[in-house]
Motif scaffolding. Structure first.
Motif, PDB file in Angstrom:
ATOM      1  N   UNK A 101      10.994   3.145   6.215  1.00 28.80           N
ATOM      2  CA  UNK A 101      11.988   3.343   7.269  1.00 28.80           C
ATOM      3  C   UNK A 101      11.456   4.177   8.408  1.00 28.80           C
ATOM      4  N   UNK A 102      10.531   5.120   8.122  1.00 29.27           N
ATOM      5  CA  UNK A 102       9.920   5.896   9.194  1.00 29.27           C
ATOM      6  C   UNK A 102       9.117   4.992  10.112  1.00 29.27           C
ATOM      7  N   UNK A 103       8.508   3.927   9.546  1.00 33.49           N
ATOM      8  CA  UNK A 103       7.727   2.984  10.352  1.00 33.49           C
ATOM      9  C   UNK A 103       8.578   1.935  11.045  1.00 33.49           C
ATOM     10  N   UNK A 104       9.916   2.013  10.838  1.00 31.70           N
ATOM     11  CA  UNK A 104      10.804   1.060  11.494  1.00 31.70           C
ATOM     12  C   UNK A 104      11.017  -0.211  10.709  1.00 31.70           C
ATOM     13  N   UNK A 105      10.693  -0.213   9.395  1.00 25.26           N
ATOM     14  CA  UNK A 105      10.866  -1.388   8.549  1.00 25.26           C
ATOM     15  C   UNK A 105      11.951  -1.072   7.530  1.00 25.26           C
ATOM     16  N   UNK A 106      13.058  -1.815   7.574  1.00 26.16           N
ATOM     17  CA  UNK A 106      14.154  -1.621   6.638  1.00 26.16           C
ATOM     18  C   UNK A 106      13.896  -2.467   5.402  1.00 26.16           C
ATOM     19  N   UNK A 107      13.699  -1.795   4.268  1.00 28.86           N
ATOM     20  CA  UNK A 107      13.359  -2.495   3.032  1.00 28.86           C
ATOM     21  C   UNK A 107      13.968  -1.704   1.878  1.00 28.86           C
ATOM     22  N   UNK A 108      14.335  -2.388   0.806  1.00 28.46           N
ATOM     23  CA  UNK A 108      14.924  -1.732  -0.350  1.00 28.46           C
ATOM     24  C   UNK A 108      13.838  -1.294  -1.326  1.00 28.46           C
ATOM     25  N   UNK A 109      14.216  -0.399  -2.222  1.00 30.98           N
ATOM     26  CA  UNK A 109      13.250   0.075  -3.207  1.00 30.98           C
ATOM     27  C   UNK A 109      12.831  -1.036  -4.169  1.00 30.98           C
ATOM     28  N   UNK A 110      13.758  -1.960  -4.482  1.00 30.99           N
ATOM     29  CA  UNK A 110      13.415  -3.060  -5.384  1.00 30.99           C
ATOM     30  C   UNK A 110      12.371  -3.973  -4.762  1.00 30.99           C
ATOM     31  N   UNK A 111      12.477  -4.195  -3.456  1.00 33.34           N
ATOM     32  CA  UNK A 111      11.490  -5.038  -2.783  1.00 33.34           C
ATOM     33  C   UNK A 111      10.116  -4.390  -2.797  1.00 33.34           C
ATOM     34  N   UNK A 112      10.084  -3.100  -2.596  1.00 36.87           N
ATOM     35  CA  UNK A 112       8.803  -2.398  -2.641  1.00 36.87           C
ATOM     36  C   UNK A 112       8.177  -2.537  -4.021  1.00 36.87           C
ATOM     37  N   UNK A 113       8.974  -2.387  -5.075  1.00 36.39           N
ATOM     38  CA  UNK A 113       8.447  -2.530  -6.427  1.00 36.39           C
ATOM     39  C   UNK A 113       7.985  -3.946  -6.711  1.00 36.39           C
ATOM     40  N   UNK A 114       8.702  -4.954  -6.200  1.00 35.99           N
ATOM     41  CA  UNK A 114       8.271  -6.344  -6.399  1.00 35.99           C
ATOM     42  C   UNK A 114       6.937  -6.607  -5.726  1.00 35.99           C
ATOM     43  N   UNK A 151       0.824  -1.210   0.000  1.00 34.38           N
ATOM     44  CA  UNK A 151       0.000   0.000   0.000  1.00 34.38           C
ATOM     45  C   UNK A 151       0.855   1.257   0.000  1.00 34.38           C
ATOM     46  N   UNK A 152       2.048   1.200   0.635  1.00 33.13           N
ATOM     47  CA  UNK A 152       2.965   2.343   0.593  1.00 33.13           C
ATOM     48  C   UNK A 152       3.557   2.493  -0.796  1.00 33.13           C
ATOM     49  N   UNK A 153       3.910   1.374  -1.424  1.00 29.07           N
ATOM     50  CA  UNK A 153       4.539   1.437  -2.740  1.00 29.07           C
ATOM     51  C   UNK A 153       3.616   1.882  -3.850  1.00 29.07           C
ATOM     52  N   UNK A 154       2.310   1.666  -3.700  1.00 28.32           N
ATOM     53  CA  UNK A 154       1.396   2.065  -4.773  1.00 28.32           C
ATOM     54  C   UNK A 154       1.435   3.567  -5.047  1.00 28.32           C
ATOM     55  N   UNK A 205       4.601  -4.404  -5.230  1.00 27.60           N
ATOM     56  CA  UNK A 205       3.570  -3.743  -6.032  1.00 27.60           C
ATOM     57  C   UNK A 205       3.254  -4.569  -7.274  1.00 27.60           C
ATOM     58  N   UNK A 206       4.286  -5.086  -7.946  1.00 26.21           N
ATOM     59  CA  UNK A 206       4.063  -5.886  -9.144  1.00 26.21           C
ATOM     60  C   UNK A 206       3.334  -7.190  -8.846  1.00 26.21           C
ATOM     61  N   UNK A 207       3.465  -7.706  -7.615  1.00 23.12           N
ATOM     62  CA  UNK A 207       2.799  -8.954  -7.259  1.00 23.12           C
ATOM     63  C   UNK A 207       1.316  -8.781  -6.976  1.00 23.12           C
ATOM     64  N   UNK A 208       0.861  -7.557  -6.848  1.00 26.64           N
ATOM     65  CA  UNK A 208      -0.559  -7.339  -6.601  1.00 26.64           C
ATOM     66  C   UNK A 208      -1.379  -7.771  -7.806  1.00 26.64           C
ATOM     67  N   UNK A 209      -2.552  -8.335  -7.584  1.00 28.05           N
ATOM     68  CA  UNK A 209      -3.390  -8.745  -8.728  1.00 28.05           C
ATOM     69  C   UNK A 209      -3.900  -7.522  -9.485  1.00 28.05           C
ATOM     70  N   UNK A 210      -4.089  -7.695 -10.782  1.00 32.98           N
ATOM     71  CA  UNK A 210      -4.629  -6.611 -11.603  1.00 32.98           C
ATOM     72  C   UNK A 210      -6.068  -6.332 -11.200  1.00 32.98           C
ATOM     73  N   UNK A 211      -6.427  -5.058 -11.046  1.00 31.11           N
ATOM     74  CA  UNK A 211      -7.815  -4.753 -10.663  1.00 31.11           C
ATOM     75  C   UNK A 211      -8.777  -5.107 -11.789  1.00 31.11           C
TER      76      UNK A 211
END
Length: 411
Positions: free
Chosen positions: A36-49, A21-24, A51-57
């Motif tokens: 990172x503000x929420x305390x979760x360390x994650x890379x930009x590539x992971x966020x994009x993956x 939901x953040x990546x959208x 988002x891409x894994x979400x089903x098409x509306x």
């Protein structure tokens, strides 16, 4: 555990959906920083993956589709964007703007009833081939944009009238004699500060006369108590106009005669004038020179240069009520000096009324009126609109004949 975890995953389903939901709205880099503000360390590539894994509306097929071009590299590479006009949401992106690509996309969606597009020929061909059952309309923005281009060409064709107007002092725009402030205030009527002060002064005194306290007036008008006190203590708004900055000396005063001479010589470029006075000892900013040239450009000085075709076109295209008093007077002088530009202004306002009030039945009458004047720019626009209208009528007539022929065939 379904709904909580998944096999070989380090995140809960809730955290995974939160990151998606953040990546959208934020995509990769911004989404990773927000996580990172929420305390979760994650890379930009992971966020994009994620988002891409979400089903098409599952979106319903559009009934009214808007077609326009977009640029991946302006001037070189263009594509086609398709928008659901009713929901105002993008539907699809095509990698090019070829008629065949648009026709193939429309052919897969037979439920489309209206195609709203610009007047590009490849979009017209693609819509006709891919959706012959749909009604093609030109959106108002592109129609007004085409009209503005045609109007600017017409004004450019009559730029000699503008130069002739500047050469004749009798034709210059003069400020009305009654525009001076009878109170002798340094801020005349029509000045932004003066008008705002007079309006606020009248509002404060009206509320005080109605029995409201100063604190109540402050809350209702959203002013500070000091501002309300100043306005309430002043018997007239002109009592607040004394000692303003307009009477103070400026660092530009010493160089005004030089700037006036350069203006009279035809140099209306503020940047060039600023570069010329800096070696002469000017220590001020470029913004002061630009503001001074802007004031001279808006003034009705007979010695000033004639208005450019683009400036006159802007006066004609804007609503008369949105023009300042100076621009209204200068436009009136232009139209009085050139009958063709007066006719152009009338045609532009008629077309604006047709667009805003949706009076499509008046379009043939407008096309006939345009052809009666020597305005080649408008003639080109009118010919294009008329040609497209005849082409659409022929296409729909052929489609109707084909439908009738199929209906008569025995099953």
């Amino acid at each position: 555990m379904p709904g909580l975890t998944r096999r070989y995953s380090r995140w809960t389903e809730r955290l995974r959906s939160t990151l998606a939901a953040i990546g959208l709205p934020l995509a990769g880099r911004a989404g990773a920083r927000m996580a990172g503000v929420f305390g979760v360390s994650v890379s930009r590539s992971t966020v994009l993956r994620l988002v891409e894994a979400l089903p098409e509306p599952d979106l319903p097929a559009p009934r009214v589709v808007g077609v326009d071009e977009y640029a991946t590299r302006k001037g070189r590479h263009y594509g086609t964007v398709l928008v659901d006009v009713e929901t105002r949401r993008p539907v699809d992106l095509l990698p090019d703007r070829e008629a065949s690509s648009l026709a193939a996309w429309l052919a897969k969606r037979p439920g489309i009833e209206v195609v709203c597009r610009d007047r590009a020929p490849f979009f017209a061909e693609g819509a006709t081939v891919g959706a012959p059952q749909a009604v093609q309309v030109a959106d108002r923005w592109h129609l007004w944009h085409n009209l503005s281009e045609a109007a600017e060409r017409c004004v450019a064709d009559h730029r000699g009238c503008l130069r002739g107007m500047a050469a004749e002092p009798s034709q210059q725009v003069k400020a009305p004699e009654g525009s001076a402030d009878p109170t002798g205030s340094p801020w005349p009527t029509g000045h932004r500060f003066a008008d705002r002060t007079r309006s606020n002064h009248a509002a404060v005194h009206a509320l005080l006369a109605a029995g409201h306290s100063r604190r109540a007036v402050q809350r209702q008008l959203g002013m500070t108590y000091r501002t309300v006190k100043l306005l309430a203590d002043a018997a007239t708004p002109e009592g607040l106009f004394h000692g303003q900055w307009q009477s103070r000396p400026s660092v530009l005063d010493e160089y005004r005669p030089y700037l006036d001479d350069r203006w009279n010589q035809g140099c209306t470029n503020a940047w060039r004038a600023w570069e010329e006075i800096v070696p002469l000892g000017y220590k001020g900013s470029y913004q002061r020179v630009r503001a001074y040239f802007h004031t001279k450009r808006l003034s009705a000085d007979p010695g000033g240069p004639p208005p450019s075709p683009r400036t006159v076109t802007g006066w004609i295209l804007r609503h008369p009520d949105s023009l300042s008093e100076v621009d209204r007077l200068r436009l009136k002088a232009v139209m009085a000096h050139c009958p063709e530009l007066e006719a152009l202004a009338g045609h532009v306002r008629s077309f604006a009324q047709i667009l805003t009030e949706r009076q499509g039945q008046r379009l043939p009458e407008w096309l006939d009126a345009v052809r009666q004047y020597d305005l080649p720019g408008l003639h080109t626009l009118a010919a294009g609109i008329d040609r497209e209208g005849r082409g659409h009528r022929r296409a729909h007539a052929a489609l109707e004949l084909e439908r009738r022929g199929r209906a008569r065939q025995p099953h």
